[in-house]
Write a protein that holds these residues in place. Structure first.
Motif, PDB file in Angstrom:
ATOM      1  N   GLU A   1       7.471 -34.785  13.763  1.00 14.23           N
ATOM      2  CA  GLU A   1       8.551 -33.789  13.606  1.00 14.23           C
ATOM      3  C   GLU A   1       8.279 -32.619  14.548  1.00 14.23           C
ATOM      4  O   GLU A   1       7.134 -32.186  14.683  1.00 14.23           O
ATOM      5  CB  GLU A   1       8.609 -33.307  12.158  1.00 14.23           C
ATOM      6  CG  GLU A   1       9.128 -34.389  11.225  1.00 14.23           C
ATOM      7  CD  GLU A   1       8.841 -34.075   9.764  1.00 14.23           C
ATOM      8  OE1 GLU A   1       9.790 -33.796   9.028  1.00 14.23           O
ATOM      9  OE2 GLU A   1       7.664 -34.121   9.385  1.00 14.23           O
ATOM     10  N   THR A   2       9.344 -32.123  15.174  1.00 15.79           N
ATOM     11  CA  THR A   2       9.119 -31.226  16.312  1.00 15.79           C
ATOM     12  C   THR A   2       9.616 -29.791  16.132  1.00 15.79           C
ATOM     13  O   THR A   2       9.593 -29.018  17.080  1.00 15.79           O
ATOM     14  CB  THR A   2       9.780 -31.800  17.583  1.00 15.79           C
ATOM     15  OG1 THR A   2      11.164 -31.990  17.339  1.00 15.79           O
ATOM     16  CG2 THR A   2       9.145 -33.113  17.969  1.00 15.79           C
ATOM     17  N   GLY A   3      10.084 -29.423  14.922  1.00 21.11           N
ATOM     18  CA  GLY A   3      10.383 -28.018  14.668  1.00 21.11           C
ATOM     19  C   GLY A   3      11.310 -27.350  15.653  1.00 21.11           C
ATOM     20  O   GLY A   3      10.931 -26.349  16.249  1.00 21.11           O
ATOM     21  N   CYS A   4      12.493 -27.876  15.855  1.00 25.67           N
ATOM     22  CA  CYS A   4      13.514 -27.204  16.669  1.00 25.67           C
ATOM     23  C   CYS A   4      13.341 -27.402  18.170  1.00 25.67           C
ATOM     24  O   CYS A   4      14.244 -27.089  18.926  1.00 25.67           O
ATOM     25  CB  CYS A   4      13.537 -25.695  16.447  1.00 25.67           C
ATOM     26  SG  CYS A   4      14.748 -25.114  15.292  1.00 25.67           S
ATOM     27  N   CYS A   5      12.176 -27.812  18.609  1.00 26.01           N
ATOM     28  CA  CYS A   5      11.926 -27.841  20.048  1.00 26.01           C
ATOM     29  C   CYS A   5      11.320 -29.168  20.486  1.00 26.01           C
ATOM     30  O   CYS A   5      10.106 -29.277  20.659  1.00 26.01           O
ATOM     31  CB  CYS A   5      10.978 -26.717  20.444  1.00 26.01           C
ATOM     32  SG  CYS A   5      11.787 -25.141  20.485  1.00 26.01           S
TER      33      CYS A   5
ATOM     34  N   ASP B   1       4.563 -28.612  26.188  1.00 29.01           N
ATOM     35  CA  ASP B   1       3.726 -27.417  26.073  1.00 29.01           C
ATOM     36  C   ASP B   1       2.675 -27.521  24.988  1.00 29.01           C
ATOM     37  O   ASP B   1       1.575 -27.024  25.131  1.00 29.01           O
ATOM     38  CB  ASP B   1       4.599 -26.192  25.797  1.00 29.01           C
ATOM     39  CG  ASP B   1       5.740 -26.113  26.774  1.00 29.01           C
ATOM     40  OD1 ASP B   1       5.480 -25.827  27.943  1.00 29.01           O
ATOM     41  OD2 ASP B   1       6.893 -26.385  26.367  1.00 29.01           O
ATOM     42  N   ASP B   2       3.046 -28.127  23.861  1.00 31.78           N
ATOM     43  CA  ASP B   2       2.112 -28.261  22.746  1.00 31.78           C
ATOM     44  C   ASP B   2       2.153 -29.700  22.257  1.00 31.78           C
ATOM     45  O   ASP B   2       2.913 -30.048  21.361  1.00 31.78           O
ATOM     46  CB  ASP B   2       2.480 -27.286  21.621  1.00 31.78           C
ATOM     47  CG  ASP B   2       1.490 -27.362  20.465  1.00 31.78           C
ATOM     48  OD1 ASP B   2       0.639 -28.274  20.469  1.00 31.78           O
ATOM     49  OD2 ASP B   2       1.581 -26.523  19.560  1.00 31.78           O
TER      50      ASP B   2
ATOM     51  N   ILE C   1      14.567 -35.001  16.019  1.00 28.70           N
ATOM     52  CA  ILE C   1      14.786 -33.572  15.872  1.00 28.70           C
ATOM     53  C   ILE C   1      15.007 -33.205  14.409  1.00 28.70           C
ATOM     54  O   ILE C   1      14.508 -32.210  13.917  1.00 28.70           O
ATOM     55  CB  ILE C   1      15.973 -33.134  16.739  1.00 28.70           C
ATOM     56  CG1 ILE C   1      15.648 -33.459  18.196  1.00 28.70           C
ATOM     57  CG2 ILE C   1      16.226 -31.644  16.585  1.00 28.70           C
ATOM     58  CD1 ILE C   1      16.671 -33.005  19.170  1.00 28.70           C
TER      59      ILE C   1
ATOM     60  N   ALA D   1      -0.112 -31.458  20.773  1.00 33.45           N
ATOM     61  CA  ALA D   1      -1.162 -31.799  19.806  1.00 33.45           C
ATOM     62  C   ALA D   1      -0.693 -32.828  18.776  1.00 33.45           C
ATOM     63  O   ALA D   1      -1.399 -33.798  18.491  1.00 33.45           O
ATOM     64  CB  ALA D   1      -1.656 -30.535  19.109  1.00 33.45           C
ATOM     65  N   ALA D   2       0.512 -32.635  18.210  1.00 28.76           N
ATOM     66  CA  ALA D   2       0.956 -33.537  17.152  1.00 28.76           C
ATOM     67  C   ALA D   2       1.209 -34.939  17.715  1.00 28.76           C
ATOM     68  O   ALA D   2       0.914 -35.946  17.057  1.00 28.76           O
ATOM     69  CB  ALA D   2       2.222 -32.994  16.487  1.00 28.76           C
TER      70      ALA D   2
ATOM     71  N   GLU E   1      -3.347 -41.241  18.853  1.00 28.49           N
ATOM     72  CA  GLU E   1      -4.730 -41.627  18.566  1.00 28.49           C
ATOM     73  C   GLU E   1      -4.874 -42.247  17.184  1.00 28.49           C
ATOM     74  O   GLU E   1      -5.721 -43.107  16.966  1.00 28.49           O
ATOM     75  CB  GLU E   1      -5.658 -40.419  18.748  1.00 28.49           C
ATOM     76  CG  GLU E   1      -5.796 -40.098  20.233  1.00 28.49           C
ATOM     77  CD  GLU E   1      -6.711 -38.931  20.529  1.00 28.49           C
ATOM     78  OE1 GLU E   1      -7.373 -38.426  19.600  1.00 28.49           O
ATOM     79  OE2 GLU E   1      -6.765 -38.514  21.700  1.00 28.49           O
TER      80      GLU E   1
ATOM     81  N   THR F   1       9.035 -28.818  23.542  1.00 26.53           N
ATOM     82  CA  THR F   1       7.702 -28.246  23.341  1.00 26.53           C
ATOM     83  C   THR F   1       6.704 -29.338  22.957  1.00 26.53           C
ATOM     84  O   THR F   1       5.579 -29.365  23.441  1.00 26.53           O
ATOM     85  CB  THR F   1       7.757 -27.170  22.245  1.00 26.53           C
ATOM     86  OG1 THR F   1       8.721 -26.191  22.638  1.00 26.53           O
ATOM     87  CG2 THR F   1       6.421 -26.498  22.062  1.00 26.53           C
ATOM     88  N   ALA F   2       7.147 -30.258  22.101  1.00 31.78           N
ATOM     89  CA  ALA F   2       6.228 -31.261  21.563  1.00 31.78           C
ATOM     90  C   ALA F   2       5.780 -32.288  22.588  1.00 31.78           C
ATOM     91  O   ALA F   2       4.790 -32.984  22.373  1.00 31.78           O
ATOM     92  CB  ALA F   2       6.879 -31.959  20.377  1.00 31.78           C
TER      93      ALA F   2
ATOM     94  N   LEU G   1      -0.317 -36.271  20.404  1.00 29.61           N
ATOM     95  CA  LEU G   1      -1.618 -36.886  20.703  1.00 29.61           C
ATOM     96  C   LEU G   1      -2.279 -37.389  19.431  1.00 29.61           C
ATOM     97  O   LEU G   1      -2.885 -38.458  19.405  1.00 29.61           O
ATOM     98  CB  LEU G   1      -2.543 -35.867  21.376  1.00 29.61           C
ATOM     99  CG  LEU G   1      -2.392 -35.682  22.880  1.00 29.61           C
ATOM    100  CD1 LEU G   1      -3.424 -34.663  23.359  1.00 29.61           C
ATOM    101  CD2 LEU G   1      -2.574 -36.999  23.625  1.00 29.61           C
ATOM    102  N   ASP G   2      -2.123 -36.603  18.377  1.00 32.98           N
ATOM    103  CA  ASP G   2      -2.705 -36.983  17.096  1.00 32.98           C
ATOM    104  C   ASP G   2      -2.099 -38.307  16.625  1.00 32.98           C
ATOM    105  O   ASP G   2      -2.813 -39.201  16.161  1.00 32.98           O
ATOM    106  CB  ASP G   2      -2.427 -35.866  16.076  1.00 32.98           C
ATOM    107  CG  ASP G   2      -3.181 -36.062  14.777  1.00 32.98           C
ATOM    108  OD1 ASP G   2      -4.418 -36.212  14.835  1.00 32.98           O
ATOM    109  OD2 ASP G   2      -2.543 -36.070  13.711  1.00 32.98           O
TER     110      ASP G   2
END
Ligand SMILES: Nc1nc2c(ncn2[C@@H]2O[C@H](COP(=O)(O)OP(=O)(O)OP(=O)(O)O)[C@@H](O)[C@H]2O)c(=O)[nH]1
Ligand SMILES: [Mg+2]
Lengths: 224, 232
Positions: free
Chosen positions: A79-83, A90-91, A55, A93-94, A100, A86-87, A96-97
């Protein structure tokens, strides 16, 4: 950073790639301790990668790198920006990136573990990120926690109740926790651990190892 | 009619990693310069009229070029680099561009997005946004508007979280920025006589290049900070 030049994409159904295991649970329950234990116990036999979601810092990634349980290059921090939630839900992407990127650099891997940032009882992983998920509770929050349920406790593929060494100190009744967990989880397994006393977390490691074996049988050859 | 693709691209729920970026808001809040709604307004206005201007122009340029067979993405990428002085901001822009490209390729499959991924696997965010806008059926003007909005919406949300500001007051502030957003988008893509889909007049080198040294410094400080919540 993280640029993928060959840019191959795995089949969306997961054929030809490693099993992705999410490890979630409340703050301080022992997620990082469990990830370290899994690396220690499974590392000799499996090709591993780890993604941490801290966090505020890169503390968990740093801890794992220092612990020497895995080549430090195979551990990436997101890094998950407060949430934190979410990481992983809901989102994704980071995350999965990062997964991979590890597969591209070190693949083929057998297992990629994604540790979520410490969150609350509603935290679960998206099926788009994790194929299996472990939810880690500890006894110090009291023996009422499994009864309170929440998607993490009820739907995780494996529920781990950690820090059993502390149960006498906090007056937690492990029998009650076991019974309540079974009541909300049906057939899904529950394992009690004290990673402090048993740093190999043998029972959890063998559950994970079984999952990896099953996954490799059903997802071995790239589809198409 | 407004393109539905624009709504998806501008939605903060688009799962492309944007939630982890504050666009300098976390550092400027840590420094104490933004601490309430009026100070946030000054920050967002400044951000829109500096970093937002080249972002909108790059997005419109990328959208316009996406119809070409070989748009020369490497060149536009260099133009974006040249307009982004801070290495930390460049990295943040490329990370967000890569994540947006990943999402767009699955949501709006298109050869233009594959070509961009082949040429620049981690494109700058406005470039990825422009090509995604093309794949999503949005116009160059809409791509510019989405880029301008992106320049303020992420920092605004981050400020709500970090300062516990009244979210309705912050949304009122975003609404009040509407005319500025429209002006930035229009400047990025002046309504001209060129046929729809073709490149607007002027070469990429002439795209606007205004910068904000304070934002560059904040980004560099943030990248070096020991403790932070947001990536940028
Ligand atoms: N007594 C006891 N302490 C433990 C056990 N497992 C972990 N700990 C300790 O509990 C603390 C938190 O463990 P972590 O593994 O960092 O927990 P975490 O869930 O990863 O924490 P966050 O990532 O911050 O949410 C550390 O001080 C560990 O040493 C255990 O079985 N017994
Ligand atoms: Mg941890």
């Amino acid at each position: 950073m993280g640029a993928r030049h060959d840019d191959h994409h795995h089949a969306p159904d997961g054929h030809g790639r490693a099993l992705r295991l999410g490890v979630g649970g409340p703050v301080g329950s022992g997620k990082t301790a469990l990830v370290a234990a899994l690396c220690r116990t499974l590392g000799p036999d499996l090709s591993l990668g780890v993604v941490t979601n801290d966090i505020y810092t890169t503390e968990d990634a740093d801890f794992l790198r220092r612990a020497g349980v895995l080549d430090p290059e195979r551990i990436l921090a997101v890094e998950t920006g407060c949430c934190p939630h979410t990481a992983i839900r809901d989102d994704i992407a980071a995350n999965l990136d990062a997964v991979e990127t590890l597969e591209d650099r070190f693949g083929p891997l057998d297992l990629v573990i994604v540790e979520s940032g410490g969150d609350n009882l509603t935290a679960t992983f998206s099926r788009g990120l994790a194929d299996r998920q472990i939810f880690v509770l500890d006894v110090s929050g009291g023996d009422k926690v499994p009864r309170k349920g929440g998607p993490g406790v009820t739907t995780a593929d494996l529920l781990v109740i950690n820090k059993t060494d502390l149960a006498p100190m906090v007056g937690a009744d492990l029998g009650v926790m076991d019974r309540d967990a079974a009541a909300v989880r049906g057939e899904r397994p529950v394992l009690f651990t004290s990673i402090r006393e048993q740093p190999s977390a043998g029972a959890v490691a063998s559950w994970v190892s079984d999952q990896v074996t099953a996954w490799s049988h059903t997802h071995a050859t790239p589809a198409s | 009619m407004l393109s539905p693709g624009l709504l998806l691209l501008a939605d903060s729920r688009l799962p492309a990693g944007g939630h982890a970026h504050s666009g300098g808001a976390e550092r400027v809040i840590a420094a104490g310069a933004v601490h309430d709604v009026p100070s946030l307004e000054r920050f967002l206005r400044g951000r829109l009229h500096t970093a937002g201007v080249p972002a909108a122009a790059l997005a419109a340029a990328a959208r316009a070029a996406a119809v070409d067979e070989s748009p020369g993405w490497e060149l536009l990428d260099e133009e974006a680099d040249a307009r982004t002085a801070s290495p930390a901001q460049r990295a943040a822009s490329r990370t967000q561009g890569r994540l947006l490209l990943r999402v767009a390729r699955r949501v709006w499959p298109a050869e233009a997005l594959e070509e961009l991924a082949r040429r620049t696997p981690s494109p700058h965010h406005p470039v990825a946004l422009g090509v995604a806008a093309y794949a999503a059926g949005a116009t160059a003007g809409e791509a510019a508007l989405a880029a301008a909005y992106h320049a303020v919406s992420g920092p605004a949300t981050a400020a709500v979280r970090l300062l516990g500001l009244d979210p309705v007051a912050v949304h009122a502030l975003l609404a009040a920025l509407g005319p500025d957003l429209a002006a930035v988008a229009e400047r990025a893509h002046p309504p001209g006589p060129h046929p729809p889909g073709s490149r607007p007049p002027g070469s990429w080198a002439e795209l606007p290049a205004c910068s904000a040294p304070a934002l560059d410094l904040l980004a560099e400080q943030h990248a070096r900070a020991e403790v932070r919540l947001f990536v940028s």
